[in-house]
Design a protein around this motif. Structure first.
Motif, PDB file in Angstrom:
ATOM      1  N   GLU A  59     -14.095  12.292  21.941  1.00  0.00           N
ATOM      2  CA  GLU A  59     -12.868  12.928  21.474  1.00  0.00           C
ATOM      3  C   GLU A  59     -12.749  12.794  19.955  1.00  0.00           C
ATOM      4  OE1 GLU A  59      -8.067  12.573  22.306  1.00  0.00           O
ATOM      5  OE2 GLU A  59      -9.495  11.592  23.655  1.00  0.00           O
ATOM      6  N   LYS A  60     -12.491  13.905  19.310  1.00  0.00           N
ATOM      7  CA  LYS A  60     -12.382  13.860  17.851  1.00  0.00           C
ATOM      8  C   LYS A  60     -11.046  13.247  17.434  1.00  0.00           C
ATOM      9  CE  LYS A  60     -15.313  17.855  17.141  1.00  0.00           C
ATOM     10  NZ  LYS A  60     -15.388  19.286  16.826  1.00  0.00           N
ATOM     11  N   SER A  61     -11.099  12.397  16.431  1.00  0.00           N
ATOM     12  CA  SER A  61      -9.864  11.786  15.929  1.00  0.00           C
ATOM     13  C   SER A  61      -9.061  12.822  15.148  1.00  0.00           C
ATOM     14  CB  SER A  61     -10.192  10.614  15.001  1.00  0.00           C
ATOM     15  OG  SER A  61     -10.884   9.628  15.708  1.00  0.00           O
ATOM     16  N   PRO A  62      -7.739  12.683  15.188  1.00  0.00           N
ATOM     17  CA  PRO A  62      -6.918  13.652  14.452  1.00  0.00           C
ATOM     18  C   PRO A  62      -7.003  13.431  12.950  1.00  0.00           C
ATOM     19  CG  PRO A  62      -5.565  11.890  15.322  1.00  0.00           C
ATOM     20  CD  PRO A  62      -6.952  11.648  15.833  1.00  0.00           C
ATOM     21  N   ARG A  63      -7.084  14.536  12.215  1.00  0.00           N
ATOM     22  CA  ARG A  63      -6.887  14.438  10.770  1.00  0.00           C
ATOM     23  C   ARG A  63      -5.381  14.491  10.583  1.00  0.00           C
ATOM     24  NH1 ARG A  63     -11.888  17.211   9.730  1.00  0.00           N
ATOM     25  NH2 ARG A  63     -13.390  15.602  10.232  1.00  0.00           N
ATOM     26  N   PHE A  64      -4.845  13.513   9.908  1.00  0.00           N
ATOM     27  CA  PHE A  64      -3.391  13.482   9.844  1.00  0.00           C
ATOM     28  C   PHE A  64      -2.908  13.293   8.407  1.00  0.00           C
ATOM     29  CE2 PHE A  64      -3.028   8.986   9.013  1.00  0.00           C
ATOM     30  CZ  PHE A  64      -4.141   8.432   9.623  1.00  0.00           C
ATOM     31  N   ALA A  65      -1.657  13.612   8.242  1.00  0.00           N
ATOM     32  CA  ALA A  65      -0.984  13.417   6.958  1.00  0.00           C
ATOM     33  C   ALA A  65       0.337  12.728   7.232  1.00  0.00           C
ATOM     34  CB  ALA A  65      -0.746  14.755   6.270  1.00  0.00           C
ATOM     35  N   CYS A  66       0.692  11.771   6.397  1.00  0.00           N
ATOM     36  CA  CYS A  66       1.961  11.056   6.552  1.00  0.00           C
ATOM     37  C   CYS A  66       2.942  11.493   5.466  1.00  0.00           C
ATOM     38  CB  CYS A  66       1.739   9.549   6.440  1.00  0.00           C
ATOM     39  SG  CYS A  66       0.568   8.884   7.629  1.00  0.00           S
ATOM     40  N   GLU A  67       4.196  11.307   5.755  1.00  0.00           N
ATOM     41  CA  GLU A  67       5.229  11.539   4.741  1.00  0.00           C
ATOM     42  C   GLU A  67       5.149  10.427   3.683  1.00  0.00           C
ATOM     43  OE1 GLU A  67       7.362  14.161   4.694  1.00  0.00           O
ATOM     44  OE2 GLU A  67       6.214  14.913   6.404  1.00  0.00           O
ATOM     45  N   GLU A  68       5.716  10.703   2.536  1.00  0.00           N
ATOM     46  CA  GLU A  68       5.711   9.683   1.485  1.00  0.00           C
ATOM     47  C   GLU A  68       6.616   8.506   1.868  1.00  0.00           C
ATOM     48  OE1 GLU A  68       5.935  10.701  -2.548  1.00  0.00           O
ATOM     49  OE2 GLU A  68       4.561  12.391  -2.383  1.00  0.00           O
ATOM     50  N   ALA A  69       6.400   7.377   1.217  1.00  0.00           N
ATOM     51  CA  ALA A  69       7.210   6.180   1.468  1.00  0.00           C
ATOM     52  C   ALA A  69       8.615   6.358   0.906  1.00  0.00           C
ATOM     53  CB  ALA A  69       6.544   4.964   0.838  1.00  0.00           C
ATOM     54  N   GLU A  70       9.568   5.662   1.514  1.00  0.00           N
ATOM     55  CA  GLU A  70      10.944   5.726   1.018  1.00  0.00           C
ATOM     56  C   GLU A  70      11.114   4.899  -0.258  1.00  0.00           C
ATOM     57  OE1 GLU A  70      10.152   5.465   4.187  1.00  0.00           O
ATOM     58  OE2 GLU A  70      11.098   7.260   5.017  1.00  0.00           O
ATOM     59  N   ILE A  71      10.387   3.807  -0.363  1.00  0.00           N
ATOM     60  CA  ILE A  71      10.478   2.934  -1.547  1.00  0.00           C
ATOM     61  C   ILE A  71       9.096   2.865  -2.183  1.00  0.00           C
ATOM     62  CG2 ILE A  71      10.990   0.592  -2.372  1.00  0.00           C
ATOM     63  CD1 ILE A  71      12.763   0.289   0.183  1.00  0.00           C
ATOM     64  N   THR A  72       8.999   3.293  -3.436  1.00  0.00           N
ATOM     65  CA  THR A  72       7.698   3.262  -4.121  1.00  0.00           C
ATOM     66  C   THR A  72       7.841   2.553  -5.462  1.00  0.00           C
ATOM     67  OG1 THR A  72       8.017   5.388  -5.224  1.00  0.00           O
ATOM     68  CG2 THR A  72       6.972   5.435  -3.044  1.00  0.00           C
ATOM     69  N   PHE A  73       6.712   2.136  -6.006  1.00  0.00           N
ATOM     70  CA  PHE A  73       6.756   1.394  -7.269  1.00  0.00           C
ATOM     71  C   PHE A  73       5.424   1.545  -7.990  1.00  0.00           C
ATOM     72  CE2 PHE A  73       5.173  -1.244  -3.884  1.00  0.00           C
ATOM     73  CZ  PHE A  73       4.040  -1.814  -4.419  1.00  0.00           C
ATOM     74  N   ASP A  74       5.463   1.334  -9.282  1.00  0.00           N
ATOM     75  CA  ASP A  74       4.260   1.171 -10.099  1.00  0.00           C
ATOM     76  C   ASP A  74       4.193  -0.289 -10.521  1.00  0.00           C
ATOM     77  OD1 ASP A  74       3.354   3.886 -10.266  1.00  0.00           O
ATOM     78  OD2 ASP A  74       5.033   4.292 -11.605  1.00  0.00           O
ATOM     79  N   GLY A  75       3.013  -0.823 -10.630  1.00  0.00           N
ATOM     80  CA  GLY A  75       2.873  -2.190 -11.135  1.00  0.00           C
ATOM     81  C   GLY A  75       3.238  -3.223 -10.083  1.00  0.00           C
ATOM     82  N   GLU A  76       4.405  -3.826 -10.261  1.00  0.00           N
ATOM     83  CA  GLU A  76       4.835  -4.873  -9.324  1.00  0.00           C
ATOM     84  C   GLU A  76       6.191  -4.529  -8.719  1.00  0.00           C
ATOM     85  OE1 GLU A  76       2.907  -8.513 -11.944  1.00  0.00           O
ATOM     86  OE2 GLU A  76       4.490  -8.985 -10.488  1.00  0.00           O
ATOM     87  N   TYR A  77       6.468  -5.144  -7.577  1.00  0.00           N
ATOM     88  CA  TYR A  77       7.748  -4.910  -6.897  1.00  0.00           C
ATOM     89  C   TYR A  77       8.081  -6.138  -6.067  1.00  0.00           C
ATOM     90  CZ  TYR A  77      11.221  -2.725  -3.810  1.00  0.00           C
ATOM     91  OH  TYR A  77      12.377  -2.424  -3.128  1.00  0.00           O
ATOM     92  N   GLU A  78       9.351  -6.468  -6.030  1.00  0.00           N
ATOM     93  CA  GLU A  78       9.775  -7.602  -5.204  1.00  0.00           C
ATOM     94  C   GLU A  78      10.782  -7.129  -4.167  1.00  0.00           C
ATOM     95  OE1 GLU A  78      11.145 -10.851  -7.586  1.00  0.00           O
ATOM     96  OE2 GLU A  78       9.126 -11.304  -8.323  1.00  0.00           O
ATOM     97  N   LEU A  79      10.643  -7.666  -2.969  1.00  0.00           N
ATOM     98  CA  LEU A  79      11.548  -7.319  -1.865  1.00  0.00           C
ATOM     99  C   LEU A  79      12.081  -8.609  -1.258  1.00  0.00           C
ATOM    100  CD1 LEU A  79      12.622  -5.181   0.246  1.00  0.00           C
ATOM    101  CD2 LEU A  79      10.553  -5.686   1.566  1.00  0.00           C
ATOM    102  N   GLN A  80      13.386  -8.744  -1.284  1.00  0.00           N
ATOM    103  CA  GLN A  80      14.017  -9.895  -0.647  1.00  0.00           C
ATOM    104  C   GLN A  80      14.350  -9.517   0.795  1.00  0.00           C
ATOM    105  OE1 GLN A  80      14.293 -12.701  -2.404  1.00  0.00           O
ATOM    106  NE2 GLN A  80      13.653 -11.731  -4.329  1.00  0.00           N
ATOM    107  N   TRP A  81      14.006 -10.418   1.715  1.00  0.00           N
ATOM    108  CA  TRP A  81      14.249 -10.113   3.136  1.00  0.00           C
ATOM    109  C   TRP A  81      14.560 -11.396   3.902  1.00  0.00           C
ATOM    110  CZ3 TRP A  81      11.206 -11.450   7.535  1.00  0.00           C
ATOM    111  CH2 TRP A  81      11.625 -10.836   8.738  1.00  0.00           C
TER     112      TRP A  81
END
Lengths: 215, 81
Positions: free
Chosen positions: A108-130
């Motif tokens: 079975e051939k695997s699907p070629r797929f495309a995803c939507e862009e991320a909701e949170i993006t960054f250049d360089g560095e990013y911090e997430l408190q959780w």
């Protein structure tokens, strides 16, 4: 806090769940429904999806998982942009790459797929408190343009396709760059303190500096 | 660009070879045409012709000439245009 590693059978790719009081952060949704199955069986509530990079084996289930649980995706800007094209998320070469990794030809051939862009993006560095924890993202190109290293509380590092135990980093896949790896990412990797628990995108978890004693 | 020109271009760009080097070129015959190079080649060929090849055919495409045979016989790519 609990960290669970989930491994898909298709390309032996690791996803991770970081759990705190029944809430989870997903690192790389992966393939084969492994993340969805674990979340549903444990009754967890997902709150974020974090991506180490854009390659198909790490994101094939991205749209399924983000749609089902309605959670935001965090990724580098380049990773986010490259999710949307089978030629840059490499799903166009999934079947042949899977063959090279497993030696098995899938009918079975695997699907070629495309995803939507991320909701949170960054250049360089990013911090997430959780929930009392801190995720620190730092861009790490070389294996792929959108790659990042994700540190959790300064003790754990989720490395995607970098720092696989006893494996050299693959730099020749489309979008890879030995120059970026040597100039940007390798110094970052070398600066990760010994004692940090390394959670790679393939293979075993281990402690930096104690590579002979895998966890 | 004709189908043949696109086919040649995929080899020349991926493996950094000249047109005169293409006849007789084979998988693992040059350092650039290894498994990683092969994946890039197939990605470009599939994109050029809008096809998705069977894995068996991808593995069989082991020489420049075999690729033309597989693509024309199994995927209907016309190299005579």
């Amino acid at each position: 806090m609990n960290i669970t590693k989930l491994t898909s059978t298709k390309t032996i790719c690791n996803s991770y769940l970081i759990e705190e009081d029944g809430f989870v952060v997903i690192i790389d949704p992966g393939q084969d429904g492994v993340v969805e199955t674990e979340i549903d069986s444990k009754g967890y509530t997902p709150e974020y999806i974090l991506l180490t990079h854009e390659h198909f084996d790490h994101v094939e289930d991205l749209e399924t998982v983000r749609g089902k649980y309605n959670v935001p995706v965090v990724a580098s800007k380049l990773c986010s942009e490259r999710l949307g094209d089978p030629k840059t998320n490499l799903s166009i070469i999934e079947d042949i790459l899977s063959y090279y990794k497993t030696g098995v030809i899938t009918e079975e051939k695997s699907p070629r797929f495309a995803c939507e862009e991320a909701e949170i993006t960054f250049d360089g560095e990013y911090e997430l408190q959780w929930r009392g924890h801190q995720f620190t993202f730092i861009e790490a190109p070389g294996h792929s343009p959108g790659g990042v290293l994700i540190t959790l509380d300064g003790e754990h590092c989720f490395t995607g396709d970098y720092m696989l135990l006893n494996e050299e980093t693959t730099l020749r896949l489309r979008g890879g760059s030995e120059e970026d790896f040597v100039n940007i990412t390798e110094p970052i990797i070398n600066g990760i303190p010994e004692g940090t628990i390394i959670h790679p995108g393939h293979g075993v978890t281990y402690v930096k500096g104690q590579e002979g004693e895998t966890k | 660009m004709t189908n043949l020109e696109q086919y040649k271009r995929a080899f020349m760009l991926n493996f950094r070879v000249k047109e005169e080097d293409l006849p007789g070129l084979e998988y693992m015959g040059i350092i650039q045409w290894d498994s990683v190079g092969h994946m890039d080649l197939i990605a470009d060929i599939e994109s050029a012709y809008g096809i998705q090849m069977d894995t068996k055919d991808v593995l069989d495409l082991s020489t420049y000439e075999k690729g033309i045979k597989i693509l024309s016989e199994k995927y209907g790519v016309n190299f005579d245009e």
